[in-house]
Design an enzyme around this catalytic site. Structure first.
Site, PDB file in Angstrom:
ATOM      1  CG  ASP A  72      36.322  93.358 -40.457  1.00  0.00           C
ATOM      2  OD1 ASP A  72      35.440  93.829 -41.210  1.00  0.00           O
ATOM      3  OD2 ASP A  72      37.268  94.042 -40.029  1.00  0.00           O
TER       4      ASP A  72
ATOM      5  CG  ASP B 146      33.455  76.672 -44.211  1.00  0.00           C
ATOM      6  OD1 ASP B 146      32.750  76.416 -45.198  1.00  0.00           O
ATOM      7  OD2 ASP B 146      34.543  76.113 -44.001  1.00  0.00           O
TER       8      ASP B 146
ATOM      9  CG  ASP C 120      35.265  79.002 -49.380  1.00  0.00           C
ATOM     10  OD1 ASP C 120      34.347  78.221 -49.084  1.00  0.00           O
ATOM     11  OD2 ASP C 120      36.399  78.619 -49.708  1.00  0.00           O
TER      12      ASP C 120
ATOM     13  CE1 TYR D 275      39.633  81.548 -51.522  1.00  0.00           C
ATOM     14  CE2 TYR D 275      38.010  80.162 -52.575  1.00  0.00           C
ATOM     15  CZ  TYR D 275      38.706  80.546 -51.454  1.00  0.00           C
ATOM     16  OH  TYR D 275      38.485  79.907 -50.266  1.00  0.00           O
TER      17      TYR D 275
ATOM     18  CE  LYS E 128      38.597  95.164 -43.572  1.00  0.00           C
ATOM     19  NZ  LYS E 128      38.046  95.516 -42.240  1.00  0.00           N
TER      20      LYS E 128
HETATM   21  P1  ATP Z   1      37.758  72.889 -48.441  1.00  0.00           P
HETATM   22  O1  ATP Z   1      38.729  74.026 -48.407  1.00  0.00           O
HETATM   23  O2  ATP Z   1      38.044  71.860 -49.480  1.00  0.00           O
HETATM   24  O3  ATP Z   1      36.325  73.344 -48.394  1.00  0.00           O
HETATM   25  P2  ATP Z   1      38.193  72.700 -45.638  1.00  0.00           P
HETATM   26  O4  ATP Z   1      39.618  72.913 -45.377  1.00  0.00           O
HETATM   27  O5  ATP Z   1      37.234  73.855 -45.451  1.00  0.00           O
HETATM   28  O6  ATP Z   1      37.968  72.087 -47.075  1.00  0.00           O
HETATM   29  P3  ATP Z   1      36.638  70.475 -44.677  1.00  0.00           P
HETATM   30  O7  ATP Z   1      37.090  69.287 -45.445  1.00  0.00           O
HETATM   31  O8  ATP Z   1      35.352  71.094 -45.077  1.00  0.00           O
HETATM   32  O9  ATP Z   1      37.804  71.556 -44.644  1.00  0.00           O
HETATM   33  O10 ATP Z   1      36.587  70.066 -43.135  1.00  0.00           O
HETATM   34  C1  ATP Z   1      36.469  71.036 -42.082  1.00  0.00           C
HETATM   35  C2  ATP Z   1      35.984  70.331 -40.821  1.00  0.00           C
HETATM   36  O11 ATP Z   1      34.601  70.008 -40.973  1.00  0.00           O
HETATM   37  C3  ATP Z   1      36.714  69.016 -40.568  1.00  0.00           C
HETATM   38  O12 ATP Z   1      36.892  68.834 -39.178  1.00  0.00           O
HETATM   39  C4  ATP Z   1      35.765  67.975 -41.109  1.00  0.00           C
HETATM   40  O13 ATP Z   1      35.847  66.720 -40.478  1.00  0.00           O
HETATM   41  C5  ATP Z   1      34.403  68.615 -40.852  1.00  0.00           C
HETATM   42  N1  ATP Z   1      33.439  68.196 -41.883  1.00  0.00           N
HETATM   43  C6  ATP Z   1      33.396  68.598 -43.159  1.00  0.00           C
HETATM   44  N2  ATP Z   1      32.422  67.985 -43.813  1.00  0.00           N
HETATM   45  C7  ATP Z   1      31.828  67.146 -42.939  1.00  0.00           C
HETATM   46  C8  ATP Z   1      30.734  66.220 -43.033  1.00  0.00           C
HETATM   47  N3  ATP Z   1      30.047  66.033 -44.175  1.00  0.00           N
HETATM   48  N4  ATP Z   1      30.403  65.530 -41.924  1.00  0.00           N
HETATM   49  C9  ATP Z   1      31.059  65.707 -40.775  1.00  0.00           C
HETATM   50  N5  ATP Z   1      32.080  66.578 -40.619  1.00  0.00           N
HETATM   51  C10 ATP Z   1      32.466  67.287 -41.699  1.00  0.00           C
END
Ligand code: ATP
Length: 360
Positions: free
Chosen positions: A218, A246, A242, A132, A185
């Protein structure tokens, strides 16, 4: 002793979910017979309107005097053009206070229809350097464009930063099941992520009771989907952490449930793993569980550091009430339900107050 907590609502869904976490924490404290002292501070889009900058100096100085901070998500990509290229509010705080560890637990809970109900991992993400580029430099950014058609980014891995996150991960793995996976990696990014892997191995050698494995990032993504129950603590660099968190968050049910803390050895900040979710902001349907759980983790961390058992008990009560509320159907649309953000908070509080069943 009063615990002073800074509240930074953030952008997007932040102002919808953060007040719910505050209300839940208040109910948990009342349950334990004490009160929190909350201080709301401007940061992000609201601060641009009130102070002309997303990161007012007064906010940063106020944080110095507080015990714990709860940080809502920020949508810095949506700020006016004049702030383009600046560090995000979260990055400024992480850098200023040296919050080098981002600990992101993901556990499948009953009732949420998790894709991988057996998942129970903690991702220990190095938070201060890595791939990052925005947080790699003392001055300026490690991402730059010599010409409009050439873009470069610098990845930084240091022994010192790797050692401290590896120690955190080893301690965590020791408290949990004793399994640690180092993610890198090193077949491609041989020097940078190779150094990360090697230093993690060196640190882990000081914890002979741990079972230590390693995986390419990966392959790890595939393995988390294929054999989610096989992993416990995963230590990795910033960008990989990160992305994997997710993935793990969704496997456990929804990113909206994924709580996390950012910490140094002395300071802790609650911050959900997800972002500002601008696609659903303003509709009252965001899942508040991630920020509620982040707050509970921060309370537990601070309670442990200060040996204040009231905080540990409050955190336990919140976690039990969250589990109970989800199990009896308090689900926002991301989990297939139709509850609103506020209704989920109310249900968690009802469990805390003992109005429904037992909060455990
Ligand atoms: P960042 O890079 O800032 O972490 P991101 O690009 O990973 O953001 P998010 O804002 O986390 O994206 O959103 C990713 C997906 O997850 C979107 O479709 C969003 O609506 C969903 N999402 C994120 N947080 C929630 C929540 N608390 N409740 C419901 N859906 C969520």
């Amino acid at each position: 002793m009063t615990v002073r907590i800074g509240v930074l609502n953030g952008d997007g869904i932040g102002p919808e979910i953060v007040p719910v976490a505050v209300a839940v924490a208040d109910a948990a404290a009342a349950h334990e017979g004490f009160e929190f002292d909350w201080l709301s501070l401007p940061l992000g889009r609201g601060a641009i309107e009130s102070h002309g900058t997303p990161i007012p100096q007064q906010t940063l100085e106020a944080l110095d005097a507080l015990d714990i901070w709860v940080l809502g998500p920020h949508d810095s990509a949506g700020y006016p053009e004049r702030f383009a290229g600046d560090l995000t509010p979260g990055a400024v705080i992480r850098k200023r206070y040296g919050l080098y560890a981002n600990l992101r637990p993901c556990r499948g809970l009953p009732g949420v229809g998790a894709l991988a109900p057996e998942i129970d991992v903690v991702i220990a993400r190095e938070n201060s350097e890595g791939l990052y580029a925005d947080r790699n430099m003392a001055v300026g950014s490690g991402e730059f464009m010599p010409t409009p058609d050439i873009a470069l980014a610098v990845g930084v891995i240091t022994r010192a930063a790797t050692e401290r996150i590896a120690r955190q991960a080893c301690e965590l793995a020791t408290e949990r099941s004793g399994r640690l996976t180092i993610v890198h990696k090193a077949n491609v990014l041989t020097m940078t992520t190779g150094l990360f892997r090697d230093v993690c191995r060196e640190v882990a050698a000081g914890y002979p009771d741990l079972t230590v494995t390693d995986a390419h990032v990966d392959a790890m993504a595939a393995l988390l989907v294929r054999r989610p129950g096989d992993f416990d603590v995963i230590v990795t660099e910033n960008l990989f952490g990160d992305i994997l968190s997710d993935l793990a968050g969704e496997l456990a049910g929804s990113l909206g449930m994924a709580g996390s803390i950012n910490c140094s050895d002395t300071v802790v900040m609650a911050q959900a793993s997800h972002g500002a979710a601008p696609d659903i902001a303003g509709r009252g349907v965001a899942n508040p569980i991630a920020i509620i759980s982040s707050t509970s983790k921060a309370l537990r961390w601070y309670g442990r550091r200060t040996t204040d058992e009231r905080l540990t008990r409050a955190a336990d009560a919140i976690d039990a009430a969250v589990t109970a509320a989800l199990a009896d159907g308090a689900l926002t649309p991301d989990l297939g339900g139709s509850a609103t953000t506020v209704q989920v908070g109310e249900r968690v509080i009802a469990h805390l107050d003992g109005q429904i069943g037992s909060a455990g």
